[in-house]
Design a protein around this motif. Sequence first.
Motif, short mmCIF file in Angstrom:
data_model
loop_
_atom_site.label_atom_id
_atom_site.label_comp_id
_atom_site.label_asym_id
_atom_site.label_seq_id
_atom_site.Cartn_x
_atom_site.Cartn_y
_atom_site.Cartn_z
N GLN A 1 13.97 -33.73 -34.31
CA GLN A 1 13.98 -34.53 -35.53
C GLN A 1 12.71 -35.35 -35.70
N PHE A 2 12.21 -35.92 -34.62
CA PHE A 2 11.06 -36.81 -34.71
C PHE A 2 9.73 -36.12 -34.39
N GLY A 3 9.78 -34.81 -34.22
CA GLY A 3 8.56 -34.05 -33.99
C GLY A 3 7.90 -34.29 -32.64
N VAL A 4 8.71 -34.60 -31.64
CA VAL A 4 8.18 -34.81 -30.29
C VAL A 4 7.89 -33.44 -29.67
N ASP A 5 6.77 -33.34 -29.01
CA ASP A 5 6.34 -32.09 -28.38
C ASP A 5 7.40 -31.59 -27.39
N CYS A 6 7.93 -30.41 -27.66
CA CYS A 6 8.95 -29.81 -26.81
C CYS A 6 8.37 -28.72 -25.91
N SER A 7 7.06 -28.70 -25.76
CA SER A 7 6.44 -27.61 -25.01
C SER A 7 6.29 -27.90 -23.52
N ASN A 8 6.79 -29.03 -23.08
CA ASN A 8 6.72 -29.36 -21.65
C ASN A 8 8.12 -29.46 -21.06
N GLY A 9 8.25 -29.06 -19.84
CA GLY A 9 9.50 -29.24 -19.13
C GLY A 9 10.61 -28.32 -19.59
N ARG A 10 11.82 -28.73 -19.28
CA ARG A 10 13.00 -27.93 -19.56
C ARG A 10 13.32 -27.83 -21.04
N ALA A 11 12.84 -28.78 -21.83
CA ALA A 11 13.09 -28.75 -23.28
C ALA A 11 12.55 -27.46 -23.89
N THR A 12 11.48 -26.94 -23.34
CA THR A 12 10.90 -25.69 -23.83
C THR A 12 11.93 -24.57 -23.75
N GLU A 13 12.63 -24.50 -22.62
CA GLU A 13 13.64 -23.46 -22.41
C GLU A 13 14.81 -23.62 -23.39
N VAL A 14 15.23 -24.86 -23.59
CA VAL A 14 16.36 -25.13 -24.50
C VAL A 14 15.99 -24.75 -25.93
N VAL A 15 14.83 -25.17 -26.37
CA VAL A 15 14.39 -24.87 -27.74
C VAL A 15 14.25 -23.36 -27.93
N ALA A 16 13.79 -22.65 -26.91
CA ALA A 16 13.65 -21.19 -27.00
C ALA A 16 15.00 -20.50 -27.16
N LEU A 17 16.06 -21.17 -26.71
CA LEU A 17 17.42 -20.61 -26.85
C LEU A 17 18.12 -21.14 -28.10
N GLY A 18 17.36 -21.64 -29.03
CA GLY A 18 17.94 -22.12 -30.28
C GLY A 18 18.26 -23.60 -30.30
N GLY A 19 17.92 -24.32 -29.23
CA GLY A 19 18.14 -25.76 -29.21
C GLY A 19 19.48 -26.19 -28.66
N SER A 20 20.26 -25.27 -28.13
CA SER A 20 21.59 -25.61 -27.61
C SER A 20 21.55 -25.84 -26.10
N VAL A 21 21.83 -27.06 -25.70
CA VAL A 21 21.88 -27.39 -24.28
C VAL A 21 23.04 -26.66 -23.62
N GLU A 22 24.15 -26.55 -24.30
CA GLU A 22 25.31 -25.85 -23.74
C GLU A 22 24.99 -24.38 -23.43
N THR A 23 24.31 -23.72 -24.37
CA THR A 23 23.89 -22.34 -24.15
C THR A 23 22.94 -22.24 -22.98
N TRP A 24 21.99 -23.16 -22.90
CA TRP A 24 21.02 -23.18 -21.81
C TRP A 24 21.74 -23.35 -20.46
N ALA A 25 22.72 -24.26 -20.41
CA ALA A 25 23.42 -24.57 -19.17
C ALA A 25 24.28 -23.39 -18.68
N GLU A 26 24.75 -22.58 -19.58
CA GLU A 26 25.60 -21.44 -19.21
C GLU A 26 24.94 -20.51 -18.20
N GLN A 27 23.64 -20.38 -18.28
CA GLN A 27 22.94 -19.45 -17.39
C GLN A 27 22.94 -19.91 -15.93
N PHE A 28 23.26 -21.16 -15.68
CA PHE A 28 23.24 -21.69 -14.32
C PHE A 28 24.61 -21.74 -13.66
N LYS A 29 25.65 -21.46 -14.42
CA LYS A 29 27.00 -21.51 -13.86
C LYS A 29 27.21 -20.37 -12.86
N PRO A 30 27.83 -20.71 -11.73
CA PRO A 30 28.05 -19.69 -10.68
C PRO A 30 29.07 -18.64 -11.12
#
Length: 83
Positions: A54-83
């Motif tokens: 929303q505020f145009g903060v750079d999302c190209s560093n850290g884990r946020a990059t991965e979340v944004v690449a998956l459409g911005g859903s943290v829940e979707t991102w987290a699913e890949q780590f579940k055993p």
Amino acid sequence: MTKNLVRDASGALAFLTDCTLATVRKLAMSKSASKAELVRQVIIAQAGIDSMIQFGVDCSNGRATEVVALGGSVETWAEQFKP
């Protein structure tokens, strides 16, 4: 992202979001983690991601990059780590 890279409010938001995403990942990977705590941390991390976008903060560093690449859903991102 590391704390020493924080230079302004945008950097602080990115840092705190990255830290929360690290917690989400750890909880998602754990078989014994509380489901309620995982959901709570996902909600907090999602608020961080949404605010970064929303505020145009750079999302190209850290884990946020991965979340944004998956459409911005943290829940979707987290699913890949579940055993």
